[in-house]
Design a protein around this motif. Structure first.
Motif, short mmCIF file in Angstrom:
data_model
loop_
_atom_site.label_atom_id
_atom_site.label_comp_id
_atom_site.label_asym_id
_atom_site.label_seq_id
_atom_site.Cartn_x
_atom_site.Cartn_y
_atom_site.Cartn_z
N ARG A 178 1.17 -1.29 0.30
CA ARG A 178 -0.16 0.22 -0.08
C ARG A 178 0.99 0.67 -0.26
O ARG A 178 1.68 1.54 0.52
N ALA A 179 0.52 1.93 -1.03
CA ALA A 179 1.65 3.38 -0.83
C ALA A 179 0.64 4.58 -1.83
O ALA A 179 -0.04 4.92 -1.86
N PHE A 180 1.41 5.99 -0.71
CA PHE A 180 0.60 7.38 -0.90
C PHE A 180 1.85 7.88 -2.15
O PHE A 180 3.15 7.89 -1.00
N LEU A 181 1.39 8.53 -3.20
CA LEU A 181 1.69 9.27 -3.54
C LEU A 181 0.96 10.48 -2.90
O LEU A 181 0.61 11.20 -3.52
N LEU A 234 7.28 9.30 -1.30
CA LEU A 234 6.38 7.69 -1.29
C LEU A 234 6.01 7.60 0.05
O LEU A 234 7.39 6.41 0.15
N THR A 235 5.17 6.96 0.36
CA THR A 235 5.27 6.39 1.45
C THR A 235 4.44 4.98 1.51
O THR A 235 2.99 5.18 1.16
N SER A 236 4.98 4.17 2.43
CA SER A 236 3.78 2.81 2.79
C SER A 236 3.22 2.76 4.01
O SER A 236 2.96 3.82 4.88
N ARG A 237 2.58 2.34 3.93
CA ARG A 237 1.17 1.97 5.60
C ARG A 237 1.59 2.49 6.52
O ARG A 237 0.99 3.22 7.76
N ASN A 238 3.10 1.83 7.03
CA ASN A 238 3.46 2.66 7.73
C ASN A 238 3.81 3.89 8.07
O ASN A 238 5.16 4.08 9.05
N GLU A 239 4.25 4.33 7.38
CA GLU A 239 4.48 5.34 6.79
C GLU A 239 6.23 5.43 6.21
O GLU A 239 6.85 6.87 7.04
N SER A 273 9.11 5.47 3.85
CA SER A 273 9.33 6.03 2.22
C SER A 273 9.86 4.97 1.44
O SER A 273 10.40 3.60 1.50
N LEU A 274 9.76 4.88 0.25
CA LEU A 274 9.29 4.08 -0.40
C LEU A 274 10.11 4.08 -1.67
O LEU A 274 10.73 3.17 -2.39
N LEU A 275 10.45 5.09 -2.15
CA LEU A 275 11.48 5.84 -3.57
C LEU A 275 12.91 5.08 -3.56
O LEU A 275 13.05 4.98 -4.46
N GLU A 276 14.03 5.02 -2.21
CA GLU A 276 15.01 4.52 -2.32
C GLU A 276 15.42 3.30 -2.98
O GLU A 276 16.11 2.69 -3.35
N GLY A 305 11.33 -6.06 -1.78
CA GLY A 305 11.24 -4.60 -0.40
C GLY A 305 12.31 -5.00 0.44
O GLY A 305 12.69 -4.19 0.84
N ARG A 306 12.87 -6.48 0.21
CA ARG A 306 13.67 -6.26 1.36
C ARG A 306 15.34 -6.35 0.90
O ARG A 306 16.52 -6.39 1.74
#
Length: 609
Positions: free
Chosen positions: A28-31, A39-44, A46-49, A95-96
């Motif tokens: 789950r991601a918020f842009l 771009l952050t996950s449901r746990n806030e 960052s996913l961009l890296e 993700g890992r």
């Protein structure tokens, strides 16, 4: 931001007050895009890296999005397998990852998609208090205005795509089941977006698989029950479960295990196979069932009825109108492949395979007894073919046109190993691609195909042409140059294929030849440029071959075309693992058709004539 979450239901949400969206298995991601991109996950987090391809894509399209900023979109970051399914295992591996080099490599070869299902802010205006239908309308308008895909497409190079709504549950559910998707989210028409709430106005209904199994142990510390099936005479663990069983049933089951235990230690109470039950789960991941739920006890079964082969077959909800006969029939010996294994291969590879079969007159080679018996070519569609099989009459032959998964699986049940296709679609006036078939005299001379392919790549790169390469699955390699539809003739492409063939011979006449007669070729590689013509066919990408090694006509990355390349590394048994690990080398094939700048090359060759 904390996401609004759906509640799980085991009953189909029905009525006029609901709309339905495909549920995808990802992150789950918020842009959030204002001055900066987040771009952050449901746990806030960052996913961009971890997903730099999304960041690059957004930056490259900054001017397109600029009129709509500040903007907040709600979505799912996925490794998209087909229009209705995301690959859970691939996104978990991604993700890992922490190695920057591996992340960059994965982003290049297997870029993830950001699938958007909701819009929370546009042009700085909050939309969370608007009804779902209004938010969806605004979101669809946005995607149409900036020309982004309005339905998920794994082949598209647009990394931001829309999850569309459906008014009919049955319509979309059939597609989700057929393509082995995770499930559906039903959304109440007037719901508002509520941060951090698990709402009954959003309901998730999942595409469960079912398995009959037996209990092997009770885990004391957490109350989980461990289960298994029989693989021949060996106990084969398949996971553990806790949810779905009523408190009194759970207590009774634990008591029975305790009374009949065969061993006990600090962690487990063990029991002999005796108690049979049915579980439902989403899929297998790393040898364990995902989200297993107790369904019912099976007092009508004995442990010997809980078979591994049935478990494997039940993992895929195959279409009910595709009857798989003799699923345990051996097709290959080394590696061992049964008919159901081959059917599963076709199903899983279909998102990559079907685009190359679409709207092409199909010739198959069938092996009724696997590689252990005689094979035959089939062009005419048999009279007993089901209604979902499309056909096209050409020169008096009623060809099969494999445009859907059901047809592919039906052909698999007919034990069609090889899928041969022409160089154009049924609606094309000329070639849809150029293909160089590099055919060495035997596998002992495979190195000549590698050498020829790399020479061709040098020429194509120098001319600015986009190319792809695959193995033939037997003893050679095949180089593809995608072309725009209805633009060139076979006469045009013959000028080019002949030019390249002559170039190869000029480079190494002792290695390459265009001699048609085998007896005159010696140990040279035959560059078959004449084979690229109307009515001729070639093995389709991802098709199996009818040889003892169960090899595949496997798409390759160009950097793999080296002396280390081996045909036997690409088999029915390992191809899906390869795709999941490395991605699809032909991922951008169809986008390249529109980008291909072949006309200047052709004009130059015409001037030389």
């Amino acid at each position: 931001m904390k996401p609004m979450l759906p509640s799980l239901t085991f009953d189909v949400p029905a009525g006029k007050d609901w709309m339905y969206e495909v549920k995808y298995d990802g992150f789950r991601a918020f842009l959030e895009w204002d001055e900066d991109i987040r771009l952050t996950s449901r746990n806030e987090k960052s996913l961009l890296e971890i997903f730099p391809e999304i960041h690059s894509y957004l930056l490259n399209n900054k001017e397109t999005f600029k009129p709509y900023l500040p903007l907040i979109l709600d979505g799912e970051l996925v490794s998209l397998e087909n229009t209705y399914k995301a690959n859970f295992g691939s996104i978990q591996i991604r993700g890992r990852m922490r190695s920057e080099q591996r992340i960059i490599e994965k982003a290049k070869h297997s870029p993830c998609k950001l699938l958007i299902f909701d819009i929370l802010k546009v042009k700085g205006k909050s939309l969370t208090n608007e009804a779902y239908t209004k938010r969806k309308e605004i979101l669809e308008d946005l995607f149409n205005d900036i020309n982004l895909p309005t339905t998920p497409d794994p082949k598209s190079n647009q990394l931001l795509q829309l999850i569309p709504p459906y008014t009919s549950f049955d319509e979309i559910w059939e597609k989700v089941v057929l393509h082995d998707g995770e499930g559906i989210v039903a959304k109440q028409l007037k719901n508002k977006w509520e941060e951090g709430k698990r709402s009954t106005l959003w309901l998730k209904y999942k595409n469960w698989k079912y398995v009959s199994c037996f209990v092997t142990a009770y885990e004391k510390s957490n109350g989980y029950f461990h289960v298994a099936v029989y693989n021949e005479n060996q106990i084969h663990p398949i996971g553990l479960f806790l949810f779905g069983i009523k408190p009194d049933e759970k207590q009774a089951l634990a008591q029975i295990i305790k009374q009949n235990k065969t061993g006990e230690d600090q962690q487990f109470t063990h029991v002999e196979p005796a108690i049979c039950l049915e579980l439902k789960y989403l899929e297998m991941y790393e040898g364990q069932m995902r989200e297993p739920h107790f369904e019912r006890f099976r007092f009508d079964l004995t442990p010997k009825d809980c078979k591994y082969e049935d478990f494997i077959q039940q993992q895929k909800n195959l279409p009910t109108d595709v009857d798989i006969t003799h699923p345990n029939k051996p097709l290959w010996e080394t590696p061992p492949v049964k008919k159901m294994d081959f059917i599963h291969y076709l199903r899983e590879v279909s998102p990559y395979f079907l685009p190359f079969l679409k709207n092409r007159l199909l010739t198959v080679i069938r092996y009724p007894h696997g590689i252990f018996g005689e094979a035959f070519y089939q062009k005419n569609c048999p009279d007993y073919a089901p209604d979902f099989v499309s056909t096209e009459v050409h020169e008096g032959i009623n060809y099969i046109v494999c445009n859907n998964l059901k047809t592919l699986l039906w052909l698999g049940n007919q034990i069609s190993f090889e899928f041969h296709i022409p160089f154009q679609t049924i609606s094309s006036n000329g070639p849809s691609e150029i293909v160089f078939d590099l055919d060495p005299p035997s596998r002992d001379f495979f190195h000549l195909a590698i050498k020829a392919a790399n020479y061709i790549k040098e020429v194509l790169d120098h001319l600015g042409l986009i190319s792809f390469i695959k193995t033939s699955g037997n003893k050679g390699l095949q180089v593809y140059i995608p072309l725009p539809e209805n633009t060139y003739t076979y006469g045009d492409t013959r000028l080019f294929t002949e030019f390249v063939a002559e170039y190869l011979i000029s480079k190494e006449p002792e290695s390459f030849t265009i001699e048609r007669l085998k007896k005159n070729r010696g140990n040279r590689l035959y560059v078959d440029y004449i084979q690229h013509a109307e009515g001729k066919t070639i093995i389709a990408p991802y098709s199996a071959r009818g040889n003892k090694q169960a090899t595949i006509a496997a798409p390759l990355f160009w950097e793999e075309v080296s002396e280390d390349l081996r045909m036997e590394d690409f088999q029915v048994t390992n191809m899906l693992k390869r795709i999941n690990k490395h991605g699809d080398p032909f991922r951008s094939f169809f986008q390249a058709k529109e980008e291909q700048n072949f006309s200047p090359v052709l004009e130059f060759l015409k001037q030389q004539k």
